[in-house]
Design a protein around this motif. Structure first.
Motif, short mmCIF file in Angstrom:
data_model
loop_
_atom_site.label_atom_id
_atom_site.label_comp_id
_atom_site.label_asym_id
_atom_site.label_seq_id
_atom_site.Cartn_x
_atom_site.Cartn_y
_atom_site.Cartn_z
N GLY A 116 -6.98 -1.55 -11.38
CA GLY A 116 -6.01 -2.66 -11.48
C GLY A 116 -5.08 -2.18 -12.80
O GLY A 116 -4.41 -2.73 -13.41
N LYS A 117 -4.99 -0.54 -12.67
CA LYS A 117 -3.92 0.08 -13.86
C LYS A 117 -3.10 1.02 -12.77
O LYS A 117 -3.45 1.42 -11.94
CB LYS A 117 -4.72 0.77 -14.84
N THR A 118 -1.75 1.03 -13.70
CA THR A 118 -1.09 2.43 -12.97
C THR A 118 -1.50 3.72 -13.58
O THR A 118 -2.14 3.85 -14.59
CB THR A 118 0.35 2.14 -13.27
N PHE A 119 -0.91 4.71 -13.03
CA PHE A 119 -1.40 5.89 -13.46
C PHE A 119 -0.57 6.05 -15.01
O PHE A 119 -1.30 6.88 -15.70
CB PHE A 119 -0.66 7.08 -12.61
N ALA A 120 0.45 5.30 -15.22
CA ALA A 120 1.01 5.61 -16.49
C ALA A 120 0.23 4.73 -17.84
O ALA A 120 0.29 4.90 -18.70
CB ALA A 120 2.61 4.79 -16.41
N GLU A 121 -0.58 4.12 -17.16
CA GLU A 121 -1.32 3.28 -18.17
C GLU A 121 -2.87 4.12 -18.62
O GLU A 121 -3.43 3.48 -19.46
CB GLU A 121 -1.85 1.88 -17.44
N VAL A 122 -3.23 4.94 -17.59
CA VAL A 122 -4.58 5.44 -17.81
C VAL A 122 -4.52 6.74 -18.72
O VAL A 122 -3.23 7.23 -19.06
CB VAL A 122 -5.27 5.67 -16.55
N GLN A 123 -5.65 7.24 -19.14
CA GLN A 123 -5.71 8.50 -20.09
C GLN A 123 -5.32 9.53 -19.08
O GLN A 123 -5.67 9.38 -18.01
CB GLN A 123 -6.90 8.64 -20.57
N PRO A 124 -4.85 10.67 -19.47
CA PRO A 124 -4.37 11.85 -18.56
C PRO A 124 -5.77 12.14 -17.95
O PRO A 124 -5.73 12.53 -16.63
CB PRO A 124 -3.90 12.82 -19.55
N PHE B 226 2.87 3.16 -9.70
CA PHE B 226 1.62 3.34 -8.81
C PHE B 226 0.43 2.98 -9.42
O PHE B 226 -0.24 3.36 -10.23
CB PHE B 226 1.54 4.76 -8.32
N GLU B 227 -0.25 1.71 -8.86
CA GLU B 227 -1.45 1.17 -9.09
C GLU B 227 -2.66 1.76 -8.47
O GLU B 227 -2.77 1.96 -7.28
CB GLU B 227 -1.31 -0.42 -9.00
N ILE B 228 -3.76 2.11 -9.20
CA ILE B 228 -5.09 2.30 -8.55
C ILE B 228 -5.86 0.71 -8.48
O ILE B 228 -6.22 0.36 -9.36
CB ILE B 228 -5.84 3.27 -9.40
N PRO B 229 -5.92 0.44 -7.21
CA PRO B 229 -6.70 -0.96 -7.02
C PRO B 229 -8.02 -1.05 -7.93
O PRO B 229 -8.15 -2.16 -8.43
CB PRO B 229 -6.55 -1.16 -5.45
N SER B 230 -8.88 -0.03 -7.65
CA SER B 230 -10.23 -0.31 -8.11
C SER B 230 -10.13 -0.32 -9.76
O SER B 230 -10.88 -0.92 -10.49
CB SER B 230 -11.13 1.09 -7.77
N THR C 143 0.78 -1.16 -0.23
CA THR C 143 0.00 -0.04 -0.01
C THR C 143 0.97 1.26 -0.12
O THR C 143 1.82 1.46 0.43
CB THR C 143 -0.90 0.05 1.27
N ALA C 144 0.52 2.16 -0.60
CA ALA C 144 1.08 3.61 -1.01
C ALA C 144 0.17 4.53 -1.19
O ALA C 144 -0.77 4.47 -1.41
CB ALA C 144 2.09 3.51 -1.97
N ARG C 145 0.68 5.90 -1.06
CA ARG C 145 -0.23 7.03 -1.48
C ARG C 145 0.74 8.04 -2.20
O ARG C 145 1.73 8.18 -1.76
CB ARG C 145 -1.24 7.43 -0.41
N PHE C 146 -0.02 8.78 -3.09
CA PHE C 146 0.69 10.07 -3.48
C PHE C 146 -0.06 11.23 -2.80
O PHE C 146 -0.97 11.24 -2.34
CB PHE C 146 0.33 10.35 -4.86
N ARG C 147 1.01 12.14 -1.98
CA ARG C 147 0.56 13.30 -1.49
C ARG C 147 0.94 14.68 -2.18
O ARG C 147 1.96 14.54 -2.84
CB ARG C 147 0.90 13.37 -0.06
N CYS C 148 0.01 15.65 -2.31
CA CYS C 148 0.36 16.77 -2.85
C CYS C 148 -0.04 17.85 -2.21
O CYS C 148 -1.52 17.98 -1.55
CB CYS C 148 -0.33 16.80 -4.40
N VAL C 149 0.62 18.88 -1.81
CA VAL C 149 0.49 20.12 -1.10
C VAL C 149 0.69 21.38 -2.11
O VAL C 149 1.72 21.32 -2.97
CB VAL C 149 1.34 20.39 0.16
N GLU D 168 -4.82 7.15 -2.69
CA GLU D 168 -4.40 5.85 -2.21
C GLU D 168 -4.27 4.97 -3.32
O GLU D 168 -4.87 4.99 -4.35
CB GLU D 168 -5.47 5.45 -1.26
N GLY D 169 -3.36 4.25 -3.10
CA GLY D 169 -3.11 3.03 -4.17
C GLY D 169 -2.20 1.96 -3.59
O GLY D 169 -2.09 1.82 -2.54
N ARG D 170 -1.40 1.15 -4.72
CA ARG D 170 -0.60 0.30 -4.14
C ARG D 170 0.77 0.12 -5.30
O ARG D 170 0.57 0.69 -6.31
CB ARG D 170 -0.97 -1.02 -3.75
N ILE D 171 1.96 -0.40 -4.72
CA ILE D 171 3.02 -0.21 -5.90
C ILE D 171 2.64 -1.44 -6.46
O ILE D 171 2.70 -2.84 -5.92
CB ILE D 171 4.33 -0.20 -4.89
N ALA D 172 2.93 -1.41 -7.98
CA ALA D 172 2.87 -2.83 -8.61
C ALA D 172 4.12 -3.65 -8.59
O ALA D 172 5.06 -3.09 -8.02
CB ALA D 172 2.88 -2.01 -10.16
#
Ligand code: ITT
Length: 230
Positions: free
Chosen positions: A194-202, A188-192, A145-151, A169-173
């Motif tokens: 099943g894809k990483t952020f690099a696999e999805v459309q912007p 960085f995979e979004i569990p719901s 499990t992992a998360r990206f945080r942005c301020v 929230e997500g997890r490391i592939a």
């Protein structure tokens, strides 16, 4: 020849509101915002997330050489605040900075605020991704499990500062996947999904991401500034 300030203000008001008969261009943006980042991936996402707000966005390299302070604070908040303040002071314009990173639970929150420097100053995004995967070798999916945080910090040259935060929230592939995005997106995979952020459309990343959430709050702050409420 002196110019009546009321008339001048009125004509400026008209210029800003009206469609230009000469060029057919729409109203001019009412505020200028310097985006205080040297990371083109971040800049593009921020520009997309502020689309339609009516703010003129200036990349850092268009406001002259400005020294951005090193990220030596001990929180995302501190680093974002320092970057935005330094750029607002140096440019004399409203400035927006983003400090963000990846927190991996099995690594005690690393790389965290050191995300950009993880693996040393010469390391590339691919090196950093390899390093994280190496450190997680043998760890099963449920413990990745992992998360990206942005301020996001918005600083006014007169000294006021506003902050907004977003978490995704997500997890490391188990291995990098996909070619879109930047930084840690391929691992960085979004569990719901099943894809990483690099696999999805912007557009998908810009709906779900830590930056999307922080920028939604930043939009409200900027809207207030545009309407003279902040
Ligand atoms: P600026 O300080 O100039 O904005 P930077 O890349 O140094 O650029 P940070 O210090 O905030 O920015 O470091 C954040 C790092 O975290 C960034 O370099 C990426 O490696 C990672 N990161 C942040 N947001 C990310 C995202 O949406 N996708 C992938 N990686 C991200």
């Amino acid at each position: 020849m002196s110019c009546n300030p009321l008339l001048l203000n009125f004509s400026l008001f008209l210029t800003r509101q009206a469609i230009s008969p000469l060029t057919n261009l729409g109203p001019l943006p009412r505020i200028t915002l310097v985006i205080a980042t040297g990371n083109p991936g971040k800049f593009n996402e921020i520009a997309e997330l502020l689309h339609g707000l009516g703010v003129l966005l200036l990349p850092l390299d268009r406001v002259g050489p400005i020294e951005v302070p090193p990220e030596s604070g001990d929180s995302f908040q501190e680093n974002a605040r320092r970057k935005a303040e330094a750029v607002a002071q140096a440019s004399g314009q409203l400035a927006l900075a983003d400090d963000s990173g990846l927190e991996v639970d099995a690594l005690g929150g690393q790389p965290g605020i050191r995300s950009a420097r993880f693996g040393g100053p010469q390391a590339t995004d691919a090196d950093r991704n390899r390093l994280v995967l190496e450190m997680l070798r043998g760890i099963p999916p449920e413990r990745r499990t992992a998360r990206f945080r942005c301020v996001v910090a918005i600083a006014d040259p007169r000294g006021s500062i506003r902050l907004a935060e977003g978490i995704c929230e997500g997890r490391i592939a188990l291995a990098p996947r996909g070619t879109r995005g930047f930084g840690y997106d391929p691992i960085f995979e979004i569990p719901s999904l099943g894809k990483t952020f690099a696999e999805v459309q912007p557009e998908v990343k810009n709906r779900l991401s830590h930056r999307a959430k922080a920028m939604a709050a930043a939009r409200v702050i900027l809207q207030g500034i545009l309407e003279g409420r902040a």
